[in-house]
Design an enzyme around this catalytic site. Structure first.
Site, short mmCIF file in Angstrom:
data_model
loop_
_atom_site.label_atom_id
_atom_site.label_comp_id
_atom_site.label_asym_id
_atom_site.label_seq_id
_atom_site.Cartn_x
_atom_site.Cartn_y
_atom_site.Cartn_z
N LYS A 109 2.64 4.66 1.18
CA LYS A 109 3.16 5.24 2.42
C LYS A 109 2.83 6.73 2.38
O LYS A 109 3.48 7.50 1.69
CB LYS A 109 4.66 5.01 2.53
CG LYS A 109 5.26 5.53 3.82
CD LYS A 109 6.66 4.96 3.99
CE LYS A 109 7.47 5.55 5.14
NZ LYS A 109 6.89 6.48 6.03
N ASP B 127 2.49 10.54 3.12
CA ASP B 127 3.46 11.49 3.68
C ASP B 127 2.73 12.53 4.50
O ASP B 127 2.36 13.59 4.00
CB ASP B 127 4.23 12.14 2.52
CG ASP B 127 5.47 12.85 3.02
OD1 ASP B 127 5.82 12.67 4.21
OD2 ASP B 127 6.07 13.59 2.23
N TYR C 50 -4.81 3.29 7.76
CA TYR C 50 -3.99 2.18 7.28
C TYR C 50 -3.81 1.04 8.29
O TYR C 50 -3.08 0.09 8.03
CB TYR C 50 -2.63 2.65 6.78
CG TYR C 50 -1.78 3.40 7.79
CD1 TYR C 50 -1.33 2.80 8.95
CD2 TYR C 50 -1.39 4.71 7.54
CE1 TYR C 50 -0.55 3.46 9.86
CE2 TYR C 50 -0.59 5.40 8.46
CZ TYR C 50 -0.19 4.76 9.61
OH TYR C 50 0.59 5.43 10.51
N GLU D 263 0.84 -1.19 0.00
CA GLU D 263 0.00 0.00 0.00
C GLU D 263 0.88 1.24 0.00
O GLU D 263 2.10 1.14 0.08
CB GLU D 263 -0.95 -0.02 1.20
CG GLU D 263 -0.24 -0.02 2.53
CD GLU D 263 -1.16 -0.41 3.68
OE1 GLU D 263 -1.91 0.45 4.12
OE2 GLU D 263 -1.09 -1.58 4.12
N LYS E 122 11.23 3.52 0.48
CA LYS E 122 11.09 4.97 0.28
C LYS E 122 11.58 5.35 -1.11
O LYS E 122 12.63 4.88 -1.57
CB LYS E 122 11.90 5.72 1.33
CG LYS E 122 11.44 5.41 2.75
CD LYS E 122 10.88 6.61 3.45
CE LYS E 122 11.95 7.43 4.10
NZ LYS E 122 11.40 8.60 4.81
N CYS F 237 19.15 47.61 -8.04
CA CYS F 237 17.79 47.09 -8.09
C CYS F 237 17.34 46.98 -9.55
O CYS F 237 17.42 47.95 -10.29
CB CYS F 237 16.86 48.02 -7.32
SG CYS F 237 15.13 47.53 -7.47
N CYS G 243 14.41 49.68 -10.09
CA CYS G 243 14.55 51.13 -10.02
C CYS G 243 15.98 51.61 -10.12
O CYS G 243 16.24 52.81 -10.11
CB CYS G 243 13.91 51.66 -8.73
SG CYS G 243 14.82 51.20 -7.26
N CYS H 7 10.35 52.64 -5.39
CA CYS H 7 10.57 51.42 -6.18
C CYS H 7 9.21 50.74 -6.41
O CYS H 7 8.51 50.38 -5.45
CB CYS H 7 11.53 50.52 -5.41
SG CYS H 7 11.89 48.98 -6.21
N CYS I 37 16.60 46.48 -1.63
CA CYS I 37 16.57 47.75 -2.34
C CYS I 37 16.09 48.79 -1.34
O CYS I 37 14.98 48.68 -0.80
CB CYS I 37 15.62 47.68 -3.53
SG CYS I 37 15.26 49.32 -4.19
S1 IVH Z 1 1.88 0.77 8.98
C1 IVH Z 1 3.42 -1.22 12.83
N1 IVH Z 1 1.08 1.80 6.71
O1 IVH Z 1 5.06 5.50 8.11
C2 IVH Z 1 3.11 -0.65 11.49
N2 IVH Z 1 2.45 3.13 8.13
O2 IVH Z 1 7.69 4.30 10.01
C3 IVH Z 1 2.45 0.64 11.56
N3 IVH Z 1 2.88 5.38 7.26
O3 IVH Z 1 4.92 6.29 11.41
C4 IVH Z 1 2.62 1.47 10.39
N4 IVH Z 1 1.69 5.18 5.44
O4 IVH Z 1 2.95 6.97 10.15
C5 IVH Z 1 1.80 1.99 7.83
N5 IVH Z 1 0.25 2.61 4.71
C6 IVH Z 1 0.96 2.79 5.81
C7 IVH Z 1 1.62 4.01 6.09
C8 IVH Z 1 2.37 4.13 7.25
C9 IVH Z 1 2.45 6.00 6.15
C10 IVH Z 1 3.78 6.01 8.25
C11 IVH Z 1 3.40 5.76 9.67
C12 IVH Z 1 4.63 5.38 10.39
C13 IVH Z 1 5.70 5.45 9.36
C14 IVH Z 1 6.51 4.17 9.36
#
Ligand code: IVH
Length: 680
Positions: A122, A124, A231, A120, A320, A414, A417, A438, A432
């Site tokens: 991750k 941000d 999640y 799935e 990542k 500048c 001016c 200006c 400036c």
């Molecule tokens: S699972 C024990 N799933 O990534 C597992 N984490 O270091 C719990 N994060 O602090 C995390 N998307 O905040 C999981 N689909 C996802 C995620 C996710 C973002 C973040 C989460 C966690 C960090 C992992």
């Protein structure tokens, strides 16, 4: 029988319940299914009806009412709470080989057992945990250090994708975890507005999401348009939950959580790699940011068998994404002049495709940056777009440097001016100094003055200001109040200002005379004085005369006003040109003082300086607590400080200063005692 119990409130309670249910359903359809079943006006009317009833019958109002979505309650302090289940983090890597290792190791540990993975996104953003009891949200807590986090329940309730009451079947007691993200569109709009209000824009959506969750005013948080991506589902009794991660998220979706559909069951490393490959490119089409993907073992009974390492589970890993980087020729450098006269160099690049958009420009920050990067004319620059959505220059592609190329020479004058630029000791930017002559500075100041959070003269947009400037009618902010009807009519190339719009404009200008003092102060456009700073300064001094008479030291007494801001304010008012402007604005009838309820409470009359880390409060939390008890918080120690409230890790300088001035230093416990004693 008393009079009140004689009124039968049952039909009212039913009506409120019915409205709440309808609103909840409309909300759900709108945010989960992208479906509007009624017009915005109808929705607002229903919401208002419920709000009115709740105000009339507060004893019947539910803490989970959809009216909580708009906020309004103030977070006094973000209470620190322990997580019932620790919030673990994940092992993470940038390397596909390490994902292969993870996969092989997991397979080996599970020794022939049939299993699968889920892949799935991750997200941000900011991790939070939501506790539900009997289908109702009872608490929302940030991750914090994984063991203890901040209680942000009030703000979480304003996020429409966090269900307040669940639908269908649900476990009686469980925790939902996920990430609060700031979708790009809302983030960009918010940052544009911040810039218009001369506030520092947020560096990226993650910082902005985090800042939003810690806002004291939940109504402000409601405006931020945050989103919750769920999640993880967990509970004290695992047996009550489905035995796959996939199944748990599916159930959560039926309860009313926003679970992104981009989750896939994967059988082997090839499936996983395909998922990673796909999202490495497709991520830029998402409406929110992701910084990688998360791979989990799908079968939850296997989690115990795999166990944990020191900090993270062995049944999951995060891959990542690397920041995307390209190299493109620098075509020229422009120098932009802002309303404060600050000059910003901007690289004009050969357009290049990067992370979902075409990049044409990138900031070169200031002269030091150009020098540090050693940028030469005609260089190819490396541009990166990581978690930040703003492209950044990260270096020079030396392989492509032309022999004999010359380093970039920073402009001396500048570009607008022609005035020689100045660089103030200790500051990185060039300025400036031709403040009053200006063009971008004059127009910039006027735009700031009329902007929404300042004088809010909506009918004076940038084009009109330019028009008035070109006609010689407006050169500074005070000139706005001298405008006469006959001067306005017929202005513009095609006489765009007609009778009616001239009247409207004058009426809007007139209305701005009622704008409160704190906003007038913000509107003046003094460097470093943002909306919040202006409010604090206005409240501290009460009126413009006291403010104009204040020394730098006295200014620095104001909470959150540092030395630099204090200097800037003091200098601004010392300038005779500005003094004349203030006199003219005063004569025009603008608000030059304000009345604020003086705080009462056990700490009234006392001024505190807060430093260090506290056990039971966040830093902002303890400040809010002081104010709530009628005390004042100041940013720096002086002889007028009543107490230095010292937490752990307080800087030695503060201690020395307090000791030399004889200001008593008290601990968090002593502070609490002080309140109790003063109260009795
Ligand atoms: S699972 C024990 N799933 O990534 C597992 N984490 O270091 C719990 N994060 O602090 C995390 N998307 O905040 C999981 N689909 C996802 C995620 C996710 C973002 C973040 C989460 C966690 C960090 C992992």
């Amino acid at each position: 029988m008393d009079l009140f119990s004689a009124i039968d409130t049952e039909p009212i309670r039913q009506k409120m319940e019915q409205l709440a249910e309808q609103l909840d359903r409309l909300n759900y359809e709108y945010y989960m299914n992208d479906r509007s079943l009624v017009s915005d006006q109808e929705f607002d009317a229903m919401l208002r009806q419920l709000q009115d009833l709740e105000q009339q019958y507060p004893e019947l109002a539910s803490p989970l009412s959809p009216t909580k979505r708009v906020g309004g309650e103030v977070n006094k302090a973000f209470r620190q709470v322990s997580h019932r289940f620790p919030m673990l983090s994940l092992g993470n890597t940038y390397s596909i080989e390490e994902i292969e290792d993870f996969e092989a190791r997991t397979r080996k540990l599970l020794d022939g057992t049939a299993f699968s993975y889920t892949c799935e996104l991750k997200y941000d953003g900011v991790a939070i945990g939501l506790t539900y009891r009997h289908g109702r949200l009872v608490q929302a807590v940030t991750r914090g250090n994984g063991t203890v986090g901040d209680d942000i329940t009030l703000n979480a309730k304003t996020i429409p994708t966090i269900p307040l009451r669940l639908r269908g079947d649900y476990p009686d007691d469980f925790e939902a975890r996920g990430e609060v993200v700031y979708p790009f569109e809302a983030f960009n709009a918010m940052n544009l507005q911040r810039e218009a209000d001369s506030l520092e824009p947020f560096a990226n959506p993650r910082n902005a999401a985090s800042g939003s969750l810690k806002l004291q005013d939940s109504a402000e948080c409601a405006k931020r348009k945050l989103m919750f991506c769920m999640y993880f589902l967990m509970g004290p009794d695992e047996a009550l939950l489905p035995d796959t991660h996939f199944g748990r998220l599916d159930w959560a979706r039926q309860m009313g959580f926003k679970v992104q559909p981009y989750i896939q069951e994967c059988r082997d490393i090839n499936d996983i790699k395909a998922f990673i490959d796909h999202w490495d490119r497709a991520r830029w089409d998402l409406p929110f940011g992701i910084d990688g993907i998360v791979i989990k073992v799908n079968q939850t009974p296997l989690w115990d068998r795999l166990g944990l390492t020191a900090k993270s589970p062995r049944w999951a890993i995060a891959y990542k994404f690397k920041a995307e980087r390209v190299s493109t020729p620098l075509q020229s450098i422009s120098y932009q002049v802002g309303r404060t006269g600050k000059v910003t160099p901007v690289a004009n690049l050969q357009p290049v495709w990067l992370g979902g958009t075409t990049v044409r420009r990138a900031t070169l920050v200031n002269a030091d940056f150009i020098q540090k990067m050693d940028i030469h004319i005609g260089d190819h620059l490396f541009i990166e777009k990581g978690g930040e959505i703003i492209p950044k220059v990260v270096g020079v592609d030396l392989d492509q440097r032309l022999p004999g190329s010359m380093p970039v020479a920073y402009v001396q004058r500048c570009p607008e001016c022609g005035t020689p630029l100045l660089r103030v000791e200790g500051e990185a930017a060039h300025y400036c100094p031709n403040t009053d002559g200006c063009h971008p500075q004059i127009i910039g100041r006027l735009e700031h003055f009329v902007s929404r959070k300042a004088m809010d003269i909506e009918s004076l947009g940038p084009e009109r200001l330019e028009l008035l400037y070109q006609a010689g009618l407006v050169r500074n902010i005070a000139d706005i109040y001298d405008l006469r009807r006959e001067q306005l009519i017929g202005l513009g190339t095609d006489a765009t200002i007609q009778d009616k719009s001239a009247d409207n404009l004058l009426a809007a200008i007139d209305a701005s005379r009622q704008v409160p003092f704190e906003r007038v102060l913000f509107a003046l456009g003094i460097r470093y004085v943002g909306e919040v700073g202006a409010r604090k300064i206005a409240r501290h001094f009460g009126n413009i005369d006291a403010l104009m008479a204040a020394s730098v030291e006295e200014l620095a007494q104001v909470e959150d006003v540092g030395e630099v801001t204090a200097q800037a304010v003091n200098q601004w008012f010392a300038d005779p040109v500005h003094q004349t402007i203030v006199q003219r604005l005063r004569a025009a009838g603008l608000q030059m003082s304000g009345q604020w309820a003086t705080a009462s409470g056990p700490l009234s009359g006392l001024t505190f300086v807060v430093s260090g880390v506290f056990e039971n409060y966040s830093r902002d939390g303890i400040k809010a607590d002081i104010e709530q008890h009628g005390g004042r918080v100041s940013g720096s120690i002086s002889s007028k400080t009543s107490y230095l409230l010292a937490g752990e890790k307080m800087g030695p300088e503060k201690r020395r200063k307090a000791e030399s001035l004889g200001v008593p230093i008290i601990s968090e416990t002593e502070y609490q005692k002080l309140i109790v004693e003063a109260e009795s």
